[in-house]
Design an enzyme around this catalytic site. Structure first.
Site, PDB file in Angstrom:
ATOM      1  N   SER A   1       0.777  -1.149   0.057  1.00 11.28           N
ATOM      2  CA  SER A   1      -0.034  -0.032   0.034  1.00 11.28           C
ATOM      3  C   SER A   1       0.833   1.191  -0.064  1.00 11.28           C
ATOM      4  O   SER A   1       0.400   2.606  -0.107  1.00 11.28           O
ATOM      5  CB  SER A   1      -0.830   0.040   1.346  1.00 11.28           C
ATOM      6  OG  SER A   1      -0.114  -0.019   2.386  1.00 11.28           O
TER       7      SER A   1
ATOM      8  N   GLN B   1       1.608   3.268  -4.199  1.00 14.00           N
ATOM      9  CA  GLN B   1       0.954   4.271  -4.474  1.00 14.00           C
ATOM     10  C   GLN B   1       1.583   5.768  -4.682  1.00 14.00           C
ATOM     11  O   GLN B   1       1.071   6.595  -5.377  1.00 14.00           O
ATOM     12  CB  GLN B   1      -0.490   4.256  -3.987  1.00 14.00           C
ATOM     13  CG  GLN B   1      -1.280   5.512  -4.452  1.00 14.00           C
ATOM     14  CD  GLN B   1      -1.349   6.347  -3.124  1.00 14.00           C
ATOM     15  OE1 GLN B   1      -0.574   6.459  -2.180  1.00 14.00           O
ATOM     16  NE2 GLN B   1      -2.312   7.086  -3.037  1.00 14.00           N
ATOM     17  N   ARG B   2       2.647   6.010  -3.725  1.00 12.40           N
ATOM     18  CA  ARG B   2       3.007   7.229  -3.491  1.00 12.40           C
ATOM     19  C   ARG B   2       4.392   7.254  -3.031  1.00 12.40           C
ATOM     20  O   ARG B   2       5.321   8.116  -3.581  1.00 12.40           O
ATOM     21  CB  ARG B   2       2.204   8.098  -2.709  1.00 12.40           C
ATOM     22  CG  ARG B   2       2.466   7.642  -1.361  1.00 12.40           C
ATOM     23  CD  ARG B   2       1.287   8.044  -0.345  1.00 12.40           C
ATOM     24  NE  ARG B   2       1.349   7.345   1.071  1.00 12.40           N
ATOM     25  CZ  ARG B   2       0.888   6.161   1.309  1.00 12.40           C
ATOM     26  NH1 ARG B   2       0.499   5.282   0.298  1.00 12.40           N
ATOM     27  NH2 ARG B   2       1.210   5.466   2.507  1.00 12.40           N
TER      28      ARG B   2
ATOM     29  N   LYS C   1      12.557  -0.158   4.551  1.00 10.54           N
ATOM     30  CA  LYS C   1      12.472   0.929   3.837  1.00 10.54           C
ATOM     31  C   LYS C   1      13.865   1.607   3.838  1.00 10.54           C
ATOM     32  O   LYS C   1      14.158   2.183   2.745  1.00 10.54           O
ATOM     33  CB  LYS C   1      11.348   1.731   4.428  1.00 10.54           C
ATOM     34  CG  LYS C   1       9.977   1.554   4.033  1.00 10.54           C
ATOM     35  CD  LYS C   1       9.149   2.639   4.464  1.00 10.54           C
ATOM     36  CE  LYS C   1       7.740   2.448   4.277  1.00 10.54           C
ATOM     37  NZ  LYS C   1       6.719   3.319   4.697  1.00 10.54           N
TER      38      LYS C   1
ATOM     39  N   ASN D   1       2.802  12.140  11.894  1.00 11.75           N
ATOM     40  CA  ASN D   1       2.166  12.009  13.118  1.00 11.75           C
ATOM     41  C   ASN D   1       2.728  13.128  13.907  1.00 11.75           C
ATOM     42  O   ASN D   1       3.728  13.605  13.952  1.00 11.75           O
ATOM     43  CB  ASN D   1       2.290  10.644  13.775  1.00 11.75           C
ATOM     44  CG  ASN D   1       3.801  10.524  14.433  1.00 11.75           C
ATOM     45  OD1 ASN D   1       4.046  10.984  15.508  1.00 11.75           O
ATOM     46  ND2 ASN D   1       4.384   9.684  13.495  1.00 11.75           N
TER      47      ASN D   1
ATOM     48  N   CYS E   1      -2.879   9.925   7.138  1.00 11.62           N
ATOM     49  CA  CYS E   1      -3.228   9.550   5.672  1.00 11.62           C
ATOM     50  C   CYS E   1      -3.617   8.093   5.692  1.00 11.62           C
ATOM     51  O   CYS E   1      -4.396   7.664   4.830  1.00 11.62           O
ATOM     52  CB  CYS E   1      -1.897   9.606   4.852  1.00 11.62           C
ATOM     53  SG  CYS E   1      -1.523  11.471   4.748  1.00 11.62           S
TER      54      CYS E   1
ATOM     55  N   CYS F   1     -13.364  -0.371  14.200  1.00  9.78           N
ATOM     56  CA  CYS F   1     -12.738   0.613  12.984  1.00  9.78           C
ATOM     57  C   CYS F   1     -11.548   0.245  12.433  1.00  9.78           C
ATOM     58  O   CYS F   1     -11.670  -1.209  12.009  1.00  9.78           O
ATOM     59  CB  CYS F   1     -12.482   1.717  13.697  1.00  9.78           C
ATOM     60  SG  CYS F   1     -10.937   1.831  14.666  1.00  9.78           S
TER      61      CYS F   1
END
Ligand code: ZN
Length: 414
Positions: free
Chosen positions: A100, A103-104, A117, A162, A219, A372
């Protein structure tokens, strides 16, 4: 054949008056002694800009820039800082590449899924520019390590999303007198500024208090247009280069606000607050504090409500299988519900509970089970239900993400 298309120099058109007060500052970094022949070739398009030239490029070579995070903003920031010839790039990042992210977070690619990362970002940086010295800090930035890490760098570029980390980065930069190039993104909106308490306001001057927990979605909760990262990340790199080389008027004392839907940039003046808790005349924050507590990652009420009223996804599955009298309520938003949901759950977004409208429709003869995405929003709603008398209501720890991971791994997560 002409290479590229030149833009008209803006000073020959007109200078748009700003409501901020632009300030020119001397270069932050001393120039390196020389550029190699290879470097001259590589950076030739910089070298022929009079305002940059050999002197500016040598300053970039000597510069040490730390990027906090190699995510949405960190990706374009690191890639352009590397391409620009910033000599030393530090990367603070402890996360792994997830599907996920792609995408950016364009510094990572499909083959990097599951990798660190930091390591993935380092490979991309060296792929763009092998002359960059990359230093990895594969740890969570905390009050215990931030001063030691930041003191090794000239300037900090912040790519976190954050509030706890932002206040930590800001306060450390104020205490160490480092320029803090800040950016923030959400859906179609972005903001950027340069906080530097020696020359202008800091982040706390602009935002003295963090928003109440749960009021501003991240985000991960609210989404972000991927390319927005490039719009804001490139402003951050532009400002970093200007500050390092002493070119132009940095975004000190000004907040740039970008609206991608309207395609508008506007700026507002930000004044240094004489009462600022960290950079004001009588600061109350003179050393680093507990930033998680300061930002109340989950409110006290929610923490209290969740105590003894949090069930696991496995428990919920057992209740469903046993046909228990439960009402499963998903408190996320409609579009999240459409991506993935727990079987049998009905949607009542959190806002309807906070406004009080949803309470009267709840059944009295069934146990309410809230969930949630990850358990933060449902804990907030749980606190509302408990105080309204639904004393046996519970929420699902880990939310729908936990459910998918543990019960229905074939479903997507986001
Ligand atoms: Zn301040």
């Amino acid at each position: 054949m002409k290479k590229g298309v030149a833009a008209l120099p803006t000073e020959q058109l007109f200078r748009i008056p700003t409501n901020g007060v632009p300030v020119s500052l001397p270069p932050l970094v001393e120039p390196a002694s020389e550029l190699t022949v290879d470097e001259v070739r590589r950076y030739s398009r910089h070298l022929i800009i009079p305002d940059v030239g050999m002197d500016g490029q040598k300053r970039l070579k000597n510069a040490k820039v730390l990027c906090v995070g190699a995510g949405g903003l960190g990706s374009p920031a690191l890639m352009y800082l590397a391409a620009a010839g910033v000599g030393t790039l530090g990367i603070v990042e402890f996360d792994e590449v997830d599907e996920s992210n792609l995408q950016r977070q364009i510094i990572h690619s499909q083959a990097d899924i599951g990798r660190s990362k930091a390591a993935s970002a380092k490979d991309s940086v060296l792929g763009i520019n092998p002359y960059v010295n990359v230093i990895l800090h594969e740890e969570r930035l905390e009050a215990e390590n931030v001063m030691d890490i930041f003191s090794q760098y000239d300037l900090i570029v912040d790519g976190t999303d954050n509030f706890a980390t932002r206040y930590l980065v800001n306060d450390a930069c104020v205490l160490l007198n480092k320029p803090y190039v800040w950016g923030s993104i959400y859906r179609f909106d972005g903001q950027a500024s340069v906080f530097w308490s020696e020359h202008g306001p800091c982040y706390r001057c602009l935002y003295p208090e963090p928003p109440p927990p749960g009021m501003v979605p991240s985000c991960a909760e609210g989404g972000v247009l991927g390319v927005l990262c490039a719009s804001i990340g490139s402003i951050q790199v532009t400002e970093a280069i200007k500050v390092l080389a002493g070119v132009g008027d940095p975004l000190v004392g000004r907040l740039m606000i970008y609206d991608a839907l309207e395609m508008q940039y506007r700026q507002v003046k930000v004044r240094k607050d004489p009462d600022c808790a960290v950079c004001g005349e009588n600061p109350t924050v003179t050393e680093l504090i507990d930033y998680e507590a300061f930002c109340g990652v989950v409110s006290d009420e929610a923490q209290e409500a969740a105590l003894g009223a949090t069930i696991t996804p496995k428990q919920l599955k057992e209740w469903i299988d046993a046909d228990e009298k439960i009402d499963i309520i998903d408190v996320r938003e409609q579009n999240e519900y459409e991506i993935v949901s727990i079987p049998g759950a009905r949607l009542i977004p959190k806002g309807e509970f906070l406004m009080g409208a949803a309470l009267q429709d709840l059944p009295q003869d069934k146990k309410i089970v809230l969930h949630c995405k990850t358990g933060v929003r449902s804990a907030e709603v749980l606190a509302v239900l408990k105080s309204a008398g639904f004393s046996d209501a519970v929420h699902v720890g880990g939310g729908v993400i936990g459910w998918v991971n543990q019960i229905e791994p074939e479903k997507p997560i986001y």
